[in-house]
Design an enzyme around this catalytic site. Structure first.
Site, PDB file in Angstrom:
ATOM      1  N   GLU A  51       0.816  -1.225   0.000  1.00 35.78           N
ATOM      2  CA  GLU A  51       0.000   0.000   0.000  1.00 35.78           C
ATOM      3  C   GLU A  51       0.844   1.267   0.000  1.00 35.78           C
ATOM      4  OE1 GLU A  51      -3.425   0.064   2.540  1.00 35.78           O
ATOM      5  OE2 GLU A  51      -4.149  -1.829   1.751  1.00 35.78           O
TER       6      GLU A  51
HETATM    7  C1  FAD Z   1       3.197  -9.592   0.971  1.00 36.75           C
HETATM    8  C2  FAD Z   1       2.778  -8.693  -0.125  1.00 36.75           C
HETATM    9  C3  FAD Z   1       1.441  -8.637  -0.478  1.00 36.75           C
HETATM   10  C4  FAD Z   1       1.042  -7.861  -1.565  1.00 36.75           C
HETATM   11  N1  FAD Z   1      -0.267  -7.881  -1.961  1.00 36.75           N
HETATM   12  C5  FAD Z   1      -0.605  -7.258  -3.134  1.00 36.75           C
HETATM   13  C6  FAD Z   1      -1.914  -7.407  -3.675  1.00 36.75           C
HETATM   14  O1  FAD Z   1      -2.785  -8.054  -3.100  1.00 36.75           O
HETATM   15  N2  FAD Z   1      -2.185  -6.803  -4.858  1.00 36.75           N
HETATM   16  C7  FAD Z   1      -1.247  -6.051  -5.511  1.00 36.75           C
HETATM   17  O2  FAD Z   1      -1.538  -5.551  -6.586  1.00 36.75           O
HETATM   18  N3  FAD Z   1      -0.002  -5.878  -5.019  1.00 36.75           N
HETATM   19  C8  FAD Z   1       0.337  -6.479  -3.849  1.00 36.75           C
HETATM   20  N4  FAD Z   1       1.603  -6.316  -3.338  1.00 36.75           N
HETATM   21  C9  FAD Z   1       2.541  -5.489  -4.038  1.00 36.75           C
HETATM   22  C10 FAD Z   1       2.958  -4.240  -3.318  1.00 36.75           C
HETATM   23  O3  FAD Z   1       1.958  -3.274  -3.358  1.00 36.75           O
HETATM   24  C11 FAD Z   1       4.261  -3.808  -4.002  1.00 36.75           C
HETATM   25  O4  FAD Z   1       5.237  -4.664  -3.491  1.00 36.75           O
HETATM   26  C12 FAD Z   1       4.609  -2.371  -3.803  1.00 36.75           C
HETATM   27  O5  FAD Z   1       3.803  -1.606  -4.632  1.00 36.75           O
HETATM   28  C13 FAD Z   1       6.067  -2.070  -4.121  1.00 36.75           C
HETATM   29  O6  FAD Z   1       6.459  -2.579  -5.356  1.00 36.75           O
HETATM   30  P1  FAD Z   1       7.822  -3.438  -5.480  1.00 36.75           P
HETATM   31  O7  FAD Z   1       7.804  -4.470  -4.436  1.00 36.75           O
HETATM   32  O8  FAD Z   1       7.942  -3.866  -6.868  1.00 36.75           O
HETATM   33  O9  FAD Z   1       8.953  -2.411  -5.101  1.00 36.75           O
HETATM   34  P2  FAD Z   1       9.587  -1.266  -6.016  1.00 36.75           P
HETATM   35  O10 FAD Z   1       8.527  -0.415  -6.596  1.00 36.75           O
HETATM   36  O11 FAD Z   1      10.575  -1.856  -6.919  1.00 36.75           O
HETATM   37  O12 FAD Z   1      10.317  -0.406  -4.916  1.00 36.75           O
HETATM   38  C14 FAD Z   1      11.555  -0.800  -4.327  1.00 36.75           C
HETATM   39  C15 FAD Z   1      12.001   0.300  -3.367  1.00 36.75           C
HETATM   40  O13 FAD Z   1      12.189   1.512  -4.088  1.00 36.75           O
HETATM   41  C16 FAD Z   1      11.474   2.568  -3.461  1.00 36.75           C
HETATM   42  N5  FAD Z   1      11.030   3.505  -4.487  1.00 36.75           N
HETATM   43  C17 FAD Z   1      10.415   3.245  -5.660  1.00 36.75           C
HETATM   44  N6  FAD Z   1      10.188   4.387  -6.321  1.00 36.75           N
HETATM   45  C18 FAD Z   1      10.656   5.391  -5.548  1.00 36.75           C
HETATM   46  C19 FAD Z   1      10.726   6.811  -5.669  1.00 36.75           C
HETATM   47  N7  FAD Z   1      10.251   7.450  -6.721  1.00 36.75           N
HETATM   48  N8  FAD Z   1      11.266   7.513  -4.660  1.00 36.75           N
HETATM   49  C20 FAD Z   1      11.768   6.886  -3.591  1.00 36.75           C
HETATM   50  N9  FAD Z   1      11.724   5.567  -3.410  1.00 36.75           N
HETATM   51  C21 FAD Z   1      11.189   4.829  -4.378  1.00 36.75           C
HETATM   52  C22 FAD Z   1      10.309   1.887  -2.750  1.00 36.75           C
HETATM   53  O14 FAD Z   1       9.877   2.675  -1.642  1.00 36.75           O
HETATM   54  C23 FAD Z   1      10.968   0.588  -2.284  1.00 36.75           C
HETATM   55  O15 FAD Z   1      11.638   0.831  -1.083  1.00 36.75           O
HETATM   56  C24 FAD Z   1       2.006  -7.083  -2.254  1.00 36.75           C
HETATM   57  C25 FAD Z   1       3.339  -7.111  -1.863  1.00 36.75           C
HETATM   58  C26 FAD Z   1       3.728  -7.915  -0.823  1.00 36.75           C
HETATM   59  C27 FAD Z   1       5.176  -7.925  -0.459  1.00 36.75           C
END
Ligand code: FAD
Length: 804
Positions: free
Chosen positions: A499
């Site tokens: 989220e």
């Molecule tokens: C257990 C779990 C349950 C989930 N459930 C769902 C679900 O039901 N449905 C769904 O659609 N998704 C779900 N998600 C996905 C979740 O919403 C994403 O993991 C989240 O949006 C982050 O994406 P990412 O993991 O690819 O990280 P990335 O987007 O790759 O981010 C990696 C890091 O970079 C940082 N970052 C990225 N962009 C910036 C920026 N511009 N400035 C500063 N920092 C930045 C982020 O804060 C993070 O620390 C789930 C994830 C997990 C782990």
């Protein structure tokens, strides 16, 4: 001498005009009066002064002239520096509304307004649900069995979820749901979270951003009538899939697509979308029957109209359709809630399978952002606060029962520091959780505050569970059925990531969205600058700009005055103990707003890339909110004197955090002279705040070490038990036995003139009983307390870990 007095009067007059944000005409009148007075005093007409005055007075007060001479040029410049705002960013910015965050962005928060809002409260029905079905559900959960043996909730838990309609908390009663308030929804998730994170996430997801919520807001009547009762009864298991390998934080970069075409559905040819997707991390996906999917819609054959690229669209896809792939699982840090990938290849869905039907084609991003602006304030803040309540209860008890060097470890100052943070953070998180849920229940949709809650309650969770683990030492590390901490600790990064991942939320969202939405003038200026109606834009921009200038000058003047006087004369509610915190928050609100305005003026669109600065501004806004919530909670609960240390500690900690953030802004401000200038106004006498003191910390920590009303209030709605065979009940039972035994132990030690230690405990009890120092009942009680304390510090042992 009279000259000096005159100068001082002029400074005081102009400073007062600035402080009270006087309108421009009043400044003009005051300047004219000043010039007349100067002429009268010196017997010489200040000719140059009058010329300058007339030029300025005319060019500033005659609006068409002002626009021509000043505003039009500034508008041109503003248009150039305004960062390009993408459609997805604009929608995210527009989502929800503002509430108390807008007051904090004025530099003079209206405390009466905050304190006048009703205290959030559960209805009798909601309270009974928490005390009945939710408590029963919690009691039945064995987190070790869930996370280690089954890697799933047991069938009985799934049965209870369905029976008690835990998946339908937000679904209105008319559709068979529970129709709960945001506060009740949050409290149920929180309570389950104090028992099992896996169970809490399972219950949380269908009640947050997903098919249920989207259907309630945007579904057609047919969709609502069909799906909502089935979702409430748990006959459909929903999930929502946005994230994929190339879509994380940048959710707008969705590669999954849907192409408008004709296809066969239930034996009939119809118009619809052929959708393909590749999603991962999707909670409940492995068992879902109803999949919410976000995809980009295209109409290359123009079956719907001229437009080819239709935008992000939300499908509601039964998982039994051909081409849908679900079932595999991820392992999210050993939590056992269902989570996995889902893929679809050329899945044909009719338009009836779009959330809201064809009218919402291309509106998906707006729909998601609007729901997120509310939901983000409920689920994860509830989990974070629950972690605080659970940690407060079990860590305090453990620190009292566990002795080292013959002293309960909670009495060591080092441990006390950790206990203080656990209790102080918990009070503040709970206060913010309740205040925000109350606002949601009054119809607010505070998107900036929801981001603040999400970030600070999950970071608070990280802090309190880390501290709780430290205090428990090996007892927290050794995993098994007795361990009530480690699984929650392991799951912290899940809450941090979902989220809105926390780094992004802190660095971009809180201040980025806060500055635009909550600032009284910035959005108006931006809207004017991006308007195509140039004549109207010039008028609107001019009005907003000059109001903004007056606002900034006023906050600069206020910051200086409040800084010089320690905000002593600032009007404030509260009692003798809390009034000063309201005053300091008013001071910090003025300092924040002033420095934010200078920052925005200097950096313009560049602020978007200066994430470290943006994050610090966000920290100040966040702590203004968290401390406001803390004070409000104290008032709402009738100012219980025993809670005062918690309130004071939380406020002092927030003030210090704000000061650190402000210091970071001033030190790292891109223009050094502006940094110095701002420092002069906002910290004229140096840094005003210190970390909360040790004596106060001692009072806070003490609240966790023994049963009391304050401890019960702090941990209200955490799952508790006094069953010595329950992992949590075992600790509560041991605490009570330990406290009851201590006076008798003292009597025994004095009577025998010997010190009790684990090695001689039972021997001395027998000796004391034999010599009549204690009676048989007391001896039995000591023996039992000794055994219970031992049981409470024991950890699990396994013969063979592979089969454990
Ligand atoms: C257990 C779990 C349950 C989930 N459930 C769902 C679900 O039901 N449905 C769904 O659609 N998704 C779900 N998600 C996905 C979740 O919403 C994403 O993991 C989240 O949006 C982050 O994406 P990412 O993991 O690819 O990280 P990335 O987007 O790759 O981010 C990696 C890091 O970079 C940082 N970052 C990225 N962009 C910036 C920026 N511009 N400035 C500063 N920092 C930045 C982020 O804060 C993070 O620390 C789930 C994830 C997990 C782990």
């Amino acid at each position: 001498m009279s000259g000096l007095i005159f100068v001082l009067i002029v400074i005081a007059a102009f400073w007062s005009l600035a402080y009270f944000a006087a309108p421009l005409w009043l400044w003009t009148v005051a300047a004219a009066v000043g010039l007349v007075a100067e002429g009268w005093l010196t017997h010489v007409a200040p000719v140059i002064g009058w010329v300058v005055f007339l030029v300025l007075a005319v060019s500033l007060n005659v609006h068409p002239l002002r626009r021509m001479l000043i505003t039009d040029h500034l508008l041109g410049w503003f248009r150039k520096v305004l960062p390009p705002i993408s459609e997805t960013e604009r929608i995210a910015i527009d989502a929800g509304n503002t509430w108390w965050d807008a007051d904090l962005f004025t530099g003079r928060p209206d405390w009466k307004k905050l304190l006048g809002t009703p205290a959030p409260a559960l209805t009798e029905e909601e309270q009974a649900f928490l005390d009945g079905p939710v408590d029963e559900f919690c009691k039945s959960l064995d987190d070790w069995q869930i996370t280690h043996d089954l890697f799933d909730l047991p069938p009985s838990a799934w049965e209870q979820i369905r029976k008690h309609r835990l998946f339908g908390m937000i679904i209105p009663k008319q559709y068979g749901g529970l129709g709960f308030s945001a506060l009740a929804h949050s409290t149920v998730v929180m309570k389950i979270g104090t028992r099992s994170t896996s169970a809490a996430v399972t219950v949380m997801v269908p009640n947050s951003l997903g098919p249920g919520e989207l259907l309630m807001h945007y579904g057609t009547e047919e969709q609502k009538a069909y799906y909502l009762p089935r979702l409430a009864r748990g006959e459909e298991i929903p999930c929502f899939a946005l994230t994929g390998p190339y879509v994380g934080s940048d959710a707008g970069a969705l590669p999954d697509d849907g192409v408008v075409c004709k296809g066969m559905y239930q034996g009939k040819e119809t118009l619809g979308f052929r959708v393909s997707w590749d999603k991962r991390y999707i909670t409940l996906a492995p068992i879902a029957t109803l999949l919410g999917v976000a995809f980009k819609a295209y109409d290359p054959d123009h079956l719907l109209g001229d437009k080819e690229d239709l935008g992000i669209t939300l499908g509601l896809i039964p998982t039994n359709l051909p081409g849908v792939e679900i079932g595999k699982r991820h392992n999210p840090l050993n939590s056992a809630f269902m989570n996995g990938p889902t893929r679809g290849t050329d899945v044909f869905i009719p338009f009836d399978c779009l959330i809201g039907g064809t009218q919402y084609i291309g509106q998906g991003w707006r729909m998601l952002m609007n729901c997120l602006s509310v939901g983000r304030a409920i689920s994860l803040p509830a989990l974070g606060t629950g972690a605080g309540k659970h940690a407060s209860r079990v860590t305090g008890a453990y620190a009292r029962v566990r002795k080292q060097f013959r002293v309960p470890i909670g009495k060591f100052e080092g441990v006390e520091e950790a206990l203080t943070r656990i209790a102080g953070y918990t009070y503040r998180m709970d206060a913010a959780r309740r205040l925000t849920a109350g606002a949601l229940d009054r119809g607010e949709k505070p998107s900036v505050l929801s981001a603040i809650l999400k970030y600070h309650c999950t970071e608070g969770m990280r802090q309190v569970l880390g501290d709780a683990m430290d205090v428990h030492g090996g007892r927290g590390v050794m995993m098994g059925p007795r361990n009530y901490l480690a699984r929650g600790y392991q799951a912290v990064p899940v809450s941090i990531t979902v989220e809105g991942a926390n780094i992004l939320t802190r660095s971009m969202i809180i201040f980025g969205q806060g500055a635009i939405r909550a600032h009284p003038y910035l959005l108006k200026e931006m809207e004017a600058a991006s308007s195509d109606d140039h004549a109207k834009a010039a008028v609107d921009f001019d009005r907003a700009l000059f109001a903004h200038i007056g606002f900034t000058i006023s906050n600069g003047a206020r910051s200086l005055f409040l800084g010089l006087t320690g905000a002593l004369f600032s009007p404030a509610p509260g009692d003798g103990a809390t009034r000063r915190y309201y005053r300091q928050l008013s001071r910090m609100s003025a300092a924040f707003t002033f420095t934010a305005d200078v920052g925005l003026l200097m950096l313009g669109g560049e602020m978007k890339r200066r994430e470290k600065l943006s994050a610090r501004y966000g920290d100040i806004l966040s702590h203004l909110y968290l401390a406001s919530a803390t004070l409000k909670q104290y008032e709402d609960q009738g100012r219980p004197p025993a809670d005062l240390p918690l309130v004071e500690w939380a406020c002092q900690d927030s003030l210090y955090a704000m000061q650190q953030a402000l210091e970071g802004i001033l030190r790292n401000f891109p223009s050094r002279p502006f940094g110095w200038f701002m420092r002069l106004l906002v910290m004229p006498l140096g840094r005003p705040y210190a970390p909360a003191g040790d004596r106060l910390g001692h009072k806070v920590a003490k609240l966790l070490l023994e049963p009391s009303d304050a401890r019960d209030r702090l941990t209200r709605h955490a799952f508790t038990s006094s069953d010595p065979n329950d992992p949590v009940g075992r600790m509560e039972h041991a605490l009570r036995q330990t406290l009851a035994a201590e006076p008798v132990e003292e009597k025994l030690q004095q009577g025998l003139k010997k010190r009790l230690a684990p090695a001689n405990y039972l021997k001395l009890v027998a000796e004391g009983a034999a010599k009549g120092v204690i009676d048989a009942r007391e001896a039995a009680m000591l023996k039992e307390a000794h055994a219970v304390a031992r049981d409470a510090i024991d950890v699990d042992e396994f013969g063979n870990l592979r089969n454990a």
